[in-house]
Enzyme design. Structure first.
Site, PDB file in Angstrom:
ATOM      1  N   ASP A 174      -9.220  -1.960  -2.125  1.00  0.00           N
ATOM      2  CA  ASP A 174      -9.164  -0.974  -0.814  1.00  0.00           C
ATOM      3  C   ASP A 174     -10.115  -1.397   0.248  1.00  0.00           C
ATOM      4  OD1 ASP A 174      -9.118   1.038   1.082  1.00  0.00           O
ATOM      5  OD2 ASP A 174      -9.871   2.870  -0.482  1.00  0.00           O
TER       6      ASP A 174
ATOM      7  N   ALA B 152      -2.297  -2.917   5.794  1.00  0.00           N
ATOM      8  CA  ALA B 152      -2.167  -2.304   7.066  1.00  0.00           C
ATOM      9  C   ALA B 152      -1.284  -0.831   6.847  1.00  0.00           C
ATOM     10  CB  ALA B 152      -1.167  -2.958   7.988  1.00  0.00           C
ATOM     11  N   TYR B 153      -1.661   0.229   7.579  1.00  0.00           N
ATOM     12  CA  TYR B 153      -0.714   1.521   7.604  1.00  0.00           C
ATOM     13  C   TYR B 153       0.210   0.986   8.631  1.00  0.00           C
ATOM     14  CZ  TYR B 153       0.307   6.154   8.888  1.00  0.00           C
ATOM     15  OH  TYR B 153       1.052   7.376   9.069  1.00  0.00           O
ATOM     16  N   THR B 154       1.482   1.104   8.229  1.00  0.00           N
ATOM     17  CA  THR B 154       2.429   0.632   9.178  1.00  0.00           C
ATOM     18  C   THR B 154       3.813   1.412   9.450  1.00  0.00           C
ATOM     19  OG1 THR B 154       3.850  -0.184   7.054  1.00  0.00           O
ATOM     20  CG2 THR B 154       2.297  -1.595   8.158  1.00  0.00           C
TER      21      THR B 154
ATOM     22  N   TYR C  52       0.287   4.065  16.186  1.00  0.00           N
ATOM     23  CA  TYR C  52       0.357   2.873  15.478  1.00  0.00           C
ATOM     24  C   TYR C  52      -0.496   1.759  15.995  1.00  0.00           C
ATOM     25  CZ  TYR C  52       1.981  -1.539  13.197  1.00  0.00           C
ATOM     26  OH  TYR C  52       2.145  -2.734  12.807  1.00  0.00           O
TER      27      TYR C  52
ATOM     28  N   LYS D 138      -4.108  -0.430  15.523  1.00  0.00           N
ATOM     29  CA  LYS D 138      -4.095  -2.212  15.438  1.00  0.00           C
ATOM     30  C   LYS D 138      -4.950  -2.705  16.438  1.00  0.00           C
ATOM     31  CE  LYS D 138      -1.964  -3.977  12.652  1.00  0.00           C
ATOM     32  NZ  LYS D 138      -2.306  -4.329  11.322  1.00  0.00           N
TER      33      LYS D 138
END
Length: 298
Positions: A21, A45-47, A110, A114
């Site tokens: 994590d 990544a959170y995508t 998003y 990033k």
């Protein structure tokens, strides 16, 4: 990426989110103590672009805080870091390719999350960190737009695809090769754009997929992105420039049509380019307009 490293003879370890994590500093410390890496490639990544509009804090935790913790750990150990980012850090209001040094100004949650990760890596690892932006990814594994189009090409009737967003279809295998070359280039740092060259709309990409698999491109119909809906604003134009590769002595990415042709030939030879688009390809209602999006594995 781990397959490309292994094929090149590198001693590589792949850790998925169950094994590591990146938002947990203690977990990162343990992983570095165990593996003692010389180079880290961060693909975590959170995508989910649409969901991020309603849970920006969660997106920021993974896409912003995670890279910051990872970069801090790399700085402590003298480790190089290649961090994957996105074209969505740009607003999409350009008419010519965005150079690597162009100011960022994301339009959605998003993209903002990033950008936070990019800034952390460049700040904490000014001489050993590289931000590698990519976009419109497709490959043999997992759901993505090209695999979905392959499945739809085997059906009947029209397929509506967004035609007013411009970007660069990019084969994941080419990105892996670029990352490998970057990792082998001592001193390479800063921002790089890992997208296949050229430009296309989602509609043009769909037509090319249909043509390459022997289906009728006339079944693909262009529609506006407004027909797709969604909460997240989508940039209209995110074509990226590739000047930094030449500066680093690395051949720049090839055109997207050449990459797509090889990708589909490879998938056909492996028996993976037909039917419903392979395991994990997302179900798509027959008349839903298609574009990039979370269901296509951005």
């Amino acid at each position: 990426m781990t397959a490309a490293l292994a094929a090149a003879g590198a001693d590589a370890v792949g850790l998925d989110r169950r094994a590591l994590d990146v938002t947990d500093p203690d977990a990162l410390a343990a992983a570095f103590a165990r593996h003692r890496p010389d180079l880290v490639v961060n693909c975590a990544a959170y995508t989910h672009v649409e969901a991020a509009e309603g849970e920006e804090e969660r997106a920021l935790l993974v896409n912003g805080d995670g890279p910051r913790h990872l970069a801090a750990r790399c700085a402590r150990h003298g480790t190089r870091l290649l961090h994957l980012s996105t074209d969505y850090v740009f607003p999409g209001d350009a008419d010519t390719p965005y150079p690597e040094g162009h100011p960022t100004d994301p339009r959605n949650a998003y993209g903002r999350s990033k950008r936070a990760g990019e800034r952390a890596v460049l700040e904490l690892l000014p001489d050993r960190g590289a931000v590698v932006r990519t976009a419109w990814l497709y490959g043999r594994h997992g759901p993505n737009f090209v695999r979905t189009m392959i499945g739809r090409a085997g059906g009947k009737g029209p397929v509506d695809v967004v035609a007013d967003q411009v970007g660069q279809p990019t084969w994941a295998a080419d990105v892996a090769r670029l990352l490998l070359a970057l990792g082998r280039t001592p001193g390479a740092h800063g921002v790089f754009h890992a997208t296949n060259a050229g430009r296309a709309t989602w509609y043009e990409l769909a037509c090319e997929v249909f043509r390459l698999v022997g289906a009728d491109p006339g079944r693909v119909r262009p529609v506006s992105g407004a027909a797709f809906g969604g909460r997240a604003p989508r940039p209209r134009y995110t074509v990226l420039g590739h000047a930094r590769w030449r500066e680093a002595g690395i051949p720049p990415p090839r055109p997207w049509r050449a990459a797509l042709g090889e990708a589909l030939r490879e998938a056909t030879d492996a028996g993976g380019a037909g039917g419903s688009g392979g395991p994990g390809a997302p179900p798509v209602p027959p008349r839903q307009p298609l574009q990039d999006g979370d269901q296509f594995g951005r």
